[in-house]
Motif scaffolding. Sequence first.
Motif, short mmCIF file in Angstrom:
data_model
loop_
_atom_site.label_atom_id
_atom_site.label_comp_id
_atom_site.label_asym_id
_atom_site.label_seq_id
_atom_site.Cartn_x
_atom_site.Cartn_y
_atom_site.Cartn_z
N ARG A 163 53.09 57.39 40.78
CA ARG A 163 51.76 57.62 41.37
C ARG A 163 52.21 58.01 42.86
N ALA A 164 51.36 58.91 43.40
CA ALA A 164 51.36 59.34 44.80
C ALA A 164 51.05 58.19 45.60
N GLU A 165 50.07 57.31 45.35
CA GLU A 165 49.66 56.02 46.01
C GLU A 165 49.82 54.93 45.09
N PRO A 166 51.01 54.16 45.44
CA PRO A 166 51.24 53.13 44.80
C PRO A 166 50.14 52.06 44.47
N ARG A 167 49.91 51.40 43.39
CA ARG A 167 48.95 50.28 43.29
C ARG A 167 49.53 48.86 43.73
N ARG A 194 53.30 54.35 36.60
CA ARG A 194 52.33 54.54 35.93
C ARG A 194 51.84 53.54 34.79
N VAL A 195 50.59 52.88 35.05
CA VAL A 195 50.27 51.74 34.28
C VAL A 195 49.44 52.21 33.10
N VAL A 196 50.06 52.11 31.66
CA VAL A 196 49.38 52.67 30.68
C VAL A 196 49.15 51.72 29.65
N GLY A 197 49.30 50.29 29.79
CA GLY A 197 48.80 49.29 28.64
C GLY A 197 49.38 47.95 29.25
N ARG A 198 49.00 46.76 28.38
CA ARG A 198 49.54 45.56 29.03
C ARG A 198 49.82 44.78 27.78
#
Length: 245
Positions: A163-167, A194-198
């Motif tokens: 990500r360009a801007e971290p979470r 990049r968050v794609v699931g949990r």
Amino acid sequence: MTTAQYGAITVEPFGDSAVMVTIPHADQAIRRAATVAFRDRFLAHRPHGVLDVVSGLESLLIEFDPLRTALEHVEYAARLVARWAPAPSDRTDGGRAVRTFAIPVVFDHDNGPDLASVAEELGLAPSGVVEAIAESTFTVALLGAAMAPMMDGLKVPGPVRRRAEPRTDVAPGAVMIAGTNAIIQPFPGPTGWRVVGRTPHTIVDISRPDPAAFGTGDIVRFVPVTRDEAEALNAGFPLPTGEGA
């Protein structure tokens, strides 16, 4: 593995109280294996004044107390350890066998807010990204900060950008990808992956004698499940495939 086998390590200052160690070998597999071998031996013989060693897939950040030691002393210790750090094949883990895990993951917008953007980047539908992740076989390369399992093996059309801007606050259990790697977030915290699931599993439990669910070399497969299925699992600490609850 010695420096004669993988070349001299690179040790560079990182601010006033840390050094970054890398192994500039052309072969990625050798770089990563040598990094793990170096970290294990360095921690086993931690020099005076060293506070922490933060692992990356191909680098190590050695943090030290400048009131107790000096940068040149830490650098010298790192180079000394590198001369006799063992090869990955020579490392011991107390006889622990490599284990295999099937980890349920909910892939949807709420649990995977970056799934759609990753799909667009790769030229796939979101379902295609999920399918690719589910068909990938991951190997735990190392345990990073907070014992997060960092894994190789993502099979997608191209490396996934961070990500360009971290979470700033990602939930524990978040399944994240970057490059051709995956990681599971053990505790709430920031990330540029990049968050794609949990997953509903708790992968690090500090109340246990062995708090980390995974170890280096373990095999992980992600199994897509619905939110209702995840809630019905009553998932806790994950067990390897073939072990009972």
